[in-house]
Motif scaffolding. Structure first.
Motif: not given
Length: 186
Positions: A64, A67, A80, A83-84, A87
């Motif tokens: 993390a 990110i 963010a 995005t995590l 992912a």
């Protein structure tokens, strides 16, 4: 002297094997055979079974840090966190996250083998998220609680998605967790 390139290549293969086969019934002989090497070579490069497992789990830990690096606003934090979520739920860290979920579950019944890794995994995920929330302007204690909401909430939702395959419902819940992390109440 161990060949460091060979060791790195073998570590990637070990991680892939564990992601495909799980960690609970790890046995070196079948792993070695599947990887086209020998148990002796695994022990040579990694030490005992516990050391191999520890190194593989560390190498596979979801990241993390990158990110959340540079986050300074609520909007950047939300982006963010999304995005995590992407992912770990279906992106490049999905397999690592799945293995992390296995280890966290195993840590509850076998803390001697998996507890240290599980605690470290949680701490490594919490740190950059907490720091991002502090940079946004939340007091440290509040930032840590909000980071815990994100880490634990998304982890639980990741497991829900794996078990139920109900992507839309779980994605909507992830959005609620992310929004709650930056909800007013500073």
């Amino acid at each position: 002297m161990p060949d460091l390139d060979k060791r790195a290549e073998l570590l990637r293969a070990v991680v892939g094997y564990l992601e495909d086969n799980g960690v609970s019934d790890l046995s070196l002989a079948p792993m070695a055979e599947a990887l086209g090497t020998s148990k002796r070579m695994l022990l040579y490069y990694f030490g005992d079974r516990g050391a191999l497992l520890s190194q593989a789990l560390e190498a596979a830990r979801p990241d993390a840090g990158q990110i959340f690096d540079g986050v300074t606003t609520d909007e950047q934090f939300v982006e963010a966190a999304r995005t995590l979520w992407f992912a770990v739920s279906r992106g490049d860290q999905r397999r690592s996250a799945t293995m992390m979920l296995q280890v966290l579950s195993l840590a509850t019944t076998d803390p001697d083998t998996y507890g240290r890794y599980a605690r470290t995994t949680v701490a490594v995920l919490l740190k950059p998220i907490t720091e991002a929330l502090v940079a946004v302007g939340y007091p440290r204690a509040d930032a840590a609680a909000r980071a815990t909401l994100v880490v634990s909430g998304l982890r639980g939702l990741c497991q829900d998605r794996l078990v139920t395959s109900q992507r839309a419902r779980v994605d909507a819940a992830a959005e609620l967790v992310i929004a709650a992390a930056v909800a007013p109440g500073r």
